[in-house]
Write a protein that holds these residues in place. Structure first.
Motif, short mmCIF file in Angstrom:
data_model
loop_
_atom_site.label_atom_id
_atom_site.label_comp_id
_atom_site.label_asym_id
_atom_site.label_seq_id
_atom_site.Cartn_x
_atom_site.Cartn_y
_atom_site.Cartn_z
N PHE A 1 5.58 3.59 -8.59
CA PHE A 1 4.81 4.80 -8.30
C PHE A 1 3.42 4.42 -7.79
N CYS A 2 2.71 5.41 -7.23
CA CYS A 2 1.34 5.22 -6.78
C CYS A 2 0.40 5.73 -7.86
N PRO A 3 -0.45 4.85 -8.43
CA PRO A 3 -1.32 5.29 -9.53
C PRO A 3 -2.40 6.28 -9.09
N HIS A 4 -2.62 6.39 -7.79
CA HIS A 4 -3.62 7.35 -7.29
C HIS A 4 -3.00 8.72 -7.01
N CYS A 5 -1.83 8.73 -6.37
CA CYS A 5 -1.18 10.01 -6.00
C CYS A 5 -0.40 10.61 -7.16
N GLN A 6 0.03 9.77 -8.11
CA GLN A 6 0.91 10.25 -9.17
C GLN A 6 0.24 10.01 -10.54
N PRO B 1 0.81 -1.23 0.00
CA PRO B 1 0.00 0.00 0.00
C PRO B 1 0.84 1.27 0.00
N CYS B 2 0.38 2.25 -0.76
CA CYS B 2 0.98 3.59 -0.73
C CYS B 2 0.85 4.13 0.70
N PRO B 3 1.94 4.62 1.29
CA PRO B 3 1.86 5.14 2.66
C PRO B 3 0.93 6.36 2.77
ZN LIG Z 1 -0.89 7.06 -3.05
#
Ligand SMILES: [Zn+2]
Length: 271
Positions: free
Chosen positions: A261-266, A241-243
């Motif tokens: 990378f995080c597909p939600h944040c980036q 999980p993305c922190p």
């Molecule tokens: Zn994220």
């Protein structure tokens, strides 16, 4: 591959051992990889410096031309206070135990040159500013990045906009600044976020002694692991999980490099 924090940690650890000492000779059997090392024999190591991922032993003696012994650790190179099965170069020192350069995969290189003679090292000759120095300014970085309009991660890896950022610290800095690794045409606020993220990430990683990955290759000269890998947010964490948001981290390949990378944040923004 060792990046700025690993090379800087190496420098800090071997400096007390080498500074002010005379090199008696460098023992190795690969003159094509460790070039002109005979020129360093008998010379005094005045200081140790670093530029990006390169380490410099600055050789200075009264009445003699200054020389630089430049070391690039390659993929798996590193200095050790004890010999190992992968010792490739032994640095014999006057009045002290030797220092050993080990390199399992043999991509590391050394060369003795006159200061500034980097024709055989084009990356070094064209390297951008040091991220932890005053020469790395927010205004300069923002201007460089927004003018260039290049895909950001491969451009960081080129060492042109800033020195010493490799695969680990590019992925971590892009996550911290919420930028997709393939983003082009960064806005000024995005470039400013990335500037701060690079500085913060590099400083924290140097303080932690660098990153020792699961392959265990990078170790400090005394055999200790680095500790920054425990603080990685995306690198080598695919599926975890993305922190920041809990979305599973994605691993992809970008410009032939594994990229996390995080597909939600980036999110890739189309300019
Ligand atoms: Zn994220």
């Amino acid at each position: 591959m060792p990046e700025l924090p690993e090379v800087e940690t190496t420098r800090l650890k071997i400096e007390p051992h080498l500074k002010g000492r005379r090199l008696l000779r460098l023992e190795h059997d690969a003159p094509h990889k460790y070039r002109d090392t005979h020129l360093a024999a008998g010379r005094t190591i005045a200081t140790l410096t670093r530029r990006g991922k390169y380490l410099f032993l600055n050789l200075e003696d009264p009445g003699e031309e200054p020389l630089e012994l430049i070391v690039h650790l390659g993929m798996t190179g590193g200095f050790r206070f004890q010999p190992t099965t992968h010792t490739r170069v032994t640095l014999h020192l006057d009045g002290s135990d030797p220092l050993y350069f080990q390199d399992a995969r043999r991509f590391g290189k050394m060369a003795v040159v006159r200061p500034g003679q980097y024709r055989s090292m084009p990356t070094l000759a064209a390297m951008g500013p040091e991220p932890l120095s005053d020469a790395f300014s927010e205004a300069g970085f923002v201007r460089t990045v927004t003018d260039a309009g290049k895909m950001i991660k491969p451009w960081l890896l080129s060492q042109g906009p800033v020195a010493g950022v490799g695969n680990i610290y590019a992925d971590e800095s892009l996550w911290a600044s919420r930028l997709h690794p393939a983003q082009t045409h960064l806005t000024r606020p995005e470039a400013a976020r990335l500037y701060s993220a690079i500085r913060d990430t590099m400083r924290a990683a140097v303080d932690a002694g660098g990153s020792t990955l699961s392959d265990g290759t990078y170790q400090q000269p005394d055999g200790m692991s680095g500790l920054f890998q425990t603080r990685h947010n995306v690198y080598d964490r695919a599926g975890q999980p993305c922190p920041r948001c809990g979305t599973p981290i994605v691993r992809t390949v970008l410009a032939q490099r594994g990229t996390h990378f995080c597909p939600h944040c980036q999110v890739l923004r189309h300019p």
